[in-house]
Design a protein around this motif. Structure first.
Motif, PDB file in Angstrom:
ATOM      1  N   ALA A  47      -5.124   0.898  -2.593  1.00 12.02           N
ATOM      2  CA  ALA A  47      -4.785  -0.075  -1.555  1.00 12.02           C
ATOM      3  C   ALA A  47      -4.654   0.589  -0.186  1.00 12.02           C
ATOM      4  O   ALA A  47      -5.132   0.056   0.826  1.00 12.02           O
ATOM      5  CB  ALA A  47      -3.491  -0.797  -1.913  1.00 12.02           C
ATOM      6  N   VAL A  48      -4.030   1.752  -0.130  1.00 12.70           N
ATOM      7  CA  VAL A  48      -3.831   2.411   1.161  1.00 12.70           C
ATOM      8  C   VAL A  48      -5.164   2.886   1.735  1.00 12.70           C
ATOM      9  O   VAL A  48      -5.376   2.846   2.957  1.00 12.70           O
ATOM     10  CB  VAL A  48      -2.816   3.569   1.041  1.00 12.70           C
ATOM     11  N   ALA A  49      -6.083   3.320   0.872  1.00  8.19           N
ATOM     12  CA  ALA A  49      -7.404   3.739   1.346  1.00  8.19           C
ATOM     13  C   ALA A  49      -8.174   2.541   1.903  1.00  8.19           C
ATOM     14  O   ALA A  49      -8.837   2.631   2.940  1.00  8.19           O
ATOM     15  CB  ALA A  49      -8.186   4.398   0.208  1.00  8.19           C
ATOM     16  N   LYS A  50      -8.061   1.414   1.221  1.00  6.44           N
ATOM     17  CA  LYS A  50      -8.737   0.199   1.673  1.00  6.44           C
ATOM     18  C   LYS A  50      -8.157  -0.259   3.006  1.00  6.44           C
ATOM     19  O   LYS A  50      -8.873  -0.652   3.924  1.00  6.44           O
ATOM     20  CB  LYS A  50      -8.574  -0.891   0.616  1.00  6.44           C
ATOM     21  N   LYS A  51      -6.842  -0.203   3.111  1.00  2.00           N
ATOM     22  CA  LYS A  51      -6.186  -0.640   4.347  1.00  2.00           C
ATOM     23  C   LYS A  51      -6.613   0.237   5.515  1.00  2.00           C
ATOM     24  O   LYS A  51      -6.911  -0.278   6.605  1.00  2.00           O
ATOM     25  CB  LYS A  51      -4.666  -0.602   4.190  1.00  2.00           C
ATOM     26  N   ALA A  52      -6.644   1.536   5.321  1.00  2.00           N
ATOM     27  CA  ALA A  52      -7.031   2.449   6.401  1.00  2.00           C
ATOM     28  C   ALA A  52      -8.434   2.132   6.901  1.00  2.00           C
ATOM     29  O   ALA A  52      -8.701   2.135   8.105  1.00  2.00           O
ATOM     30  CB  ALA A  52      -6.941   3.892   5.918  1.00  2.00           C
ATOM     31  N   SER A  53      -9.332   1.844   5.967  1.00  2.07           N
ATOM     32  CA  SER A  53     -10.713   1.539   6.338  1.00  2.07           C
ATOM     33  C   SER A  53     -10.800   0.277   7.183  1.00  2.07           C
ATOM     34  O   SER A  53     -11.472   0.254   8.228  1.00  2.07           O
ATOM     35  CB  SER A  53     -11.551   1.388   5.062  1.00  2.07           C
ATOM     36  N   TYR A  54     -10.100  -0.783   6.776  1.00  2.00           N
ATOM     37  CA  TYR A  54     -10.226  -2.056   7.494  1.00  2.00           C
ATOM     38  C   TYR A  54      -9.406  -2.078   8.780  1.00  2.00           C
ATOM     39  O   TYR A  54      -9.771  -2.769   9.739  1.00  2.00           O
ATOM     40  CB  TYR A  54      -9.874  -3.218   6.566  1.00  2.00           C
ATOM     41  N   LEU A  55      -8.331  -1.310   8.835  1.00  2.00           N
ATOM     42  CA  LEU A  55      -7.603  -1.213  10.102  1.00  2.00           C
ATOM     43  C   LEU A  55      -8.436  -0.501  11.160  1.00  2.00           C
ATOM     44  O   LEU A  55      -8.377  -0.841  12.346  1.00  2.00           O
ATOM     45  CB  LEU A  55      -6.273  -0.489   9.899  1.00  2.00           C
ATOM     46  N   ARG A  56      -9.214   0.492  10.742  1.00  2.00           N
ATOM     47  CA  ARG A  56     -10.113   1.151  11.689  1.00  2.00           C
ATOM     48  C   ARG A  56     -11.128   0.150  12.230  1.00  2.00           C
ATOM     49  O   ARG A  56     -11.448   0.153  13.423  1.00  2.00           O
ATOM     50  CB  ARG A  56     -10.837   2.321  11.016  1.00  2.00           C
ATOM     51  N   GLU A  98       0.808  -1.224   0.000  1.00  2.00           N
ATOM     52  CA  GLU A  98       0.000   0.000   0.000  1.00  2.00           C
ATOM     53  C   GLU A  98       0.842   1.276   0.000  1.00  2.00           C
ATOM     54  O   GLU A  98       0.330   2.365  -0.280  1.00  2.00           O
ATOM     55  CB  GLU A  98      -0.965   0.003   1.190  1.00  2.00           C
ATOM     56  N   THR A  99       2.142   1.146   0.298  1.00  2.00           N
ATOM     57  CA  THR A  99       3.017   2.319   0.256  1.00  2.00           C
ATOM     58  C   THR A  99       3.696   2.468  -1.104  1.00  2.00           C
ATOM     59  O   THR A  99       4.437   3.424  -1.323  1.00  2.00           O
ATOM     60  CB  THR A  99       4.108   2.231   1.346  1.00  2.00           C
ATOM     61  N   LEU A 147     -11.453 -13.201  16.838  1.00  2.00           N
ATOM     62  CA  LEU A 147     -10.364 -14.111  17.205  1.00  2.00           C
ATOM     63  C   LEU A 147      -9.523 -13.530  18.329  1.00  2.00           C
ATOM     64  O   LEU A 147      -9.232 -12.332  18.352  1.00  2.00           O
ATOM     65  CB  LEU A 147      -9.456 -14.351  15.993  1.00  2.00           C
ATOM     66  N   SER A 148      -9.088 -14.407  19.247  1.00  2.00           N
ATOM     67  CA  SER A 148      -8.112 -13.966  20.242  1.00  2.00           C
ATOM     68  C   SER A 148      -6.718 -13.927  19.633  1.00  2.00           C
ATOM     69  O   SER A 148      -5.827 -13.237  20.137  1.00  2.00           O
ATOM     70  CB  SER A 148      -8.132 -14.900  21.456  1.00  2.00           C
ATOM     71  N   LEU A 149      -6.504 -14.666  18.551  1.00  2.00           N
ATOM     72  CA  LEU A 149      -5.241 -14.592  17.824  1.00  2.00           C
ATOM     73  C   LEU A 149      -5.120 -13.225  17.170  1.00  2.00           C
ATOM     74  O   LEU A 149      -6.111 -12.611  16.793  1.00  2.00           O
ATOM     75  CB  LEU A 149      -5.186 -15.692  16.753  1.00  2.00           C
ATOM     76  N   GLN A 150      -3.882 -12.758  17.024  1.00  2.00           N
ATOM     77  CA  GLN A 150      -3.627 -11.387  16.587  1.00  2.00           C
ATOM     78  C   GLN A 150      -2.915 -11.355  15.242  1.00  2.00           C
ATOM     79  O   GLN A 150      -1.890 -12.012  15.059  1.00  2.00           O
ATOM     80  CB  GLN A 150      -2.756 -10.682  17.633  1.00  2.00           C
ATOM     81  N   ALA A 151      -3.465 -10.575  14.296  1.00  2.00           N
ATOM     82  CA  ALA A 151      -2.791 -10.378  13.011  1.00  2.00           C
ATOM     83  C   ALA A 151      -1.469  -9.660  13.234  1.00  2.00           C
ATOM     84  O   ALA A 151      -1.399  -8.658  13.942  1.00  2.00           O
ATOM     85  CB  ALA A 151      -3.668  -9.565  12.062  1.00  2.00           C
ATOM     86  N   GLY A 152      -0.400 -10.197  12.642  1.00  2.00           N
ATOM     87  CA  GLY A 152       0.927  -9.640  12.834  1.00  2.00           C
ATOM     88  C   GLY A 152       1.710 -10.356  13.902  1.00  2.00           C
ATOM     89  O   GLY A 152       2.938 -10.405  13.855  1.00  2.00           O
ATOM     90  N   GLN A 153       0.991 -10.937  14.855  1.00  2.00           N
ATOM     91  CA  GLN A 153       1.647 -11.673  15.938  1.00  2.00           C
ATOM     92  C   GLN A 153       1.508 -13.184  15.726  1.00  2.00           C
ATOM     93  O   GLN A 153       2.496 -13.921  15.817  1.00  2.00           O
ATOM     94  CB  GLN A 153       1.040 -11.289  17.287  1.00  2.00           C
ATOM     95  N   ASP A 154       0.289 -13.638  15.443  1.00  2.00           N
ATOM     96  CA  ASP A 154       0.038 -15.066  15.279  1.00  2.00           C
ATOM     97  C   ASP A 154      -0.146 -15.474  13.820  1.00  2.00           C
ATOM     98  O   ASP A 154       0.061 -16.635  13.468  1.00  2.00           O
ATOM     99  CB  ASP A 154      -1.220 -15.470  16.063  1.00  2.00           C
ATOM    100  N   GLU A 172      -1.278  -2.840  11.626  1.00  2.00           N
ATOM    101  CA  GLU A 172      -0.787  -2.338  10.338  1.00  2.00           C
ATOM    102  C   GLU A 172       0.413  -3.152   9.852  1.00  2.00           C
ATOM    103  O   GLU A 172       0.720  -3.182   8.659  1.00  2.00           O
ATOM    104  CB  GLU A 172      -0.415  -0.856  10.439  1.00  2.00           C
ATOM    105  N   GLN A 173       1.097  -3.839  10.788  1.00  2.00           N
ATOM    106  CA  GLN A 173       2.226  -4.685  10.416  1.00  2.00           C
ATOM    107  C   GLN A 173       1.784  -6.085  10.007  1.00  2.00           C
ATOM    108  O   GLN A 173       2.609  -6.884   9.535  1.00  2.00           O
ATOM    109  CB  GLN A 173       3.209  -4.786  11.595  1.00  2.00           C
ATOM    110  N   GLY A 174       0.509  -6.405  10.224  1.00  2.00           N
ATOM    111  CA  GLY A 174       0.049  -7.762   9.975  1.00  2.00           C
ATOM    112  C   GLY A 174      -1.015  -7.906   8.909  1.00  2.00           C
ATOM    113  O   GLY A 174      -1.343  -9.034   8.514  1.00  2.00           O
ATOM    114  N   TRP A 175      -1.586  -6.792   8.446  1.00  2.00           N
ATOM    115  CA  TRP A 175      -2.614  -6.863   7.402  1.00  2.00           C
ATOM    116  C   TRP A 175      -2.116  -6.042   6.217  1.00  2.00           C
ATOM    117  O   TRP A 175      -1.962  -4.831   6.303  1.00  2.00           O
ATOM    118  CB  TRP A 175      -3.950  -6.327   7.906  1.00  2.00           C
ATOM    119  N   HIS A 176      -1.873  -6.697   5.093  1.00  2.00           N
ATOM    120  CA  HIS A 176      -1.205  -6.091   3.952  1.00  2.00           C
ATOM    121  C   HIS A 176      -2.162  -6.027   2.760  1.00  2.00           C
ATOM    122  O   HIS A 176      -2.881  -6.988   2.481  1.00  2.00           O
ATOM    123  CB  HIS A 176       0.037  -6.903   3.587  1.00  2.00           C
TER     124      HIS A 176
END
Length: 266
Positions: free
Chosen positions: A116-125, A50-51, A92-99, A133-137
């Protein structure tokens, strides 16, 4: 006059039906999901994140990966897929970026990093987890990369010139930490239990709790419907073990109390 109009209308509807019948199979015949369990995803195909930075799937290996093939300007179905995925991972108790990692890849080569960056911002919210942000690309790429990856995992789509849209199926995939296809989950709703068990199984049971390990013994993945179903015999085995354990404990306590009474009498 009315009869003539009615006849003309019927003829037009019949012609329209013939056109649709002739058109739809041509598009839909090449659309669908072909299961390729164990297929190795090409890890070094070039994509952009997205960058706008060049990335490969290899960068996200080491943990199980949820792969969602969509396109960002899709008017309906792709949003339903991502919304369903969001609802599941939020619970999920599991964490994106960690698990685990989530890779959302657009198969429309015309789409850009800005989309892509607009989509990512929406779903991270919506996800609202620290460090997510480190686990969902959210990736884009040239057709020579996206098509190869999609074909490798059996995700077949087709572009429709009449509507300027893509015809495609709805599903998400779970990949093993080394990038092999482990599970397909179909539709736009992904039961949290199934997704959790799929991630744990794909990770070689290196994540999750002891209860999850018991659940994996009790539930079996059915590739035909992309769901985990209860395995009755395994449940009966576990029930038998618990019963045997309870009976053994009861006998032990009874014998221990009897010995105590006998010692008290002497």
């Amino acid at each position: 006059m009315n009869s003539a109009r009615l006849l003309f209308l019927v003829w037009n509807l019949s012609l329209l039906g013939q056109v649709q019948t002739a058109w739809r199979p041509a598009i839909l015949s090449s659309v669908g999901i072909e299961q390729k369990m164990g297929a190795q995803v090409p890890l070094d195909l070039p994509f952009s994140d997205e960058t706008g930075q060049r990335v490969t799937i290899r960068q996200y290996t080491g943990k199980p990966i949820i792969l969602a093939l969509v396109y960002y300007q899709c008017p309906s179905l792709c949003n339903m897929v991502l919304n369903g995925l969001l609802r599941s991972v939020k619970t999920l108790s599991l964490q994106a970026g960690q698990d685990f990692e989530i890779v959302t890849l657009s198969f429309d080569p015309r789409e850009t990093a800005q989309m892509a960056v607009a989509k990512k911002a929406s779903y991270l919210r919506g996800y609202d987890r620290p460090g997510a942000e480190q686990g969902w690309h959210f990736l884009t790429g040239a057709e020579r990369s996206t098509k190869v990856l999609a074909d490798t995992v059996g995700f077949h789509y087709a572009y429709d010139n009449l509507t300027n849209q893509y015809a495609h199926s709805s599903a998400i995939l779970v990949l093993t930490p080394d990038g092999r296809v482990a599970k397909y989950f179909y539709g736009i709703e992904y039961p949290v239990r199934d997704l959790r068990l799929g991630l744990i199984e794909a990770a070689g049971r290196r994540i999750g709790s002891p209860i999850d390990q018991v659940l994996l013994f009790c539930y079996h993945y059915n590739p035909a419907n992309g769901r985990y179903g209860l395995v009755v015999m395994n449940v009966l085995r576990i029930g038998g073990l618990f019963t045997l354990g309870a009976l053994s404990t009861f006998i032990f306590i009874s014998l221990w109390r009897r010995d105590l009474r006998q010692q008290g009498m002497t």
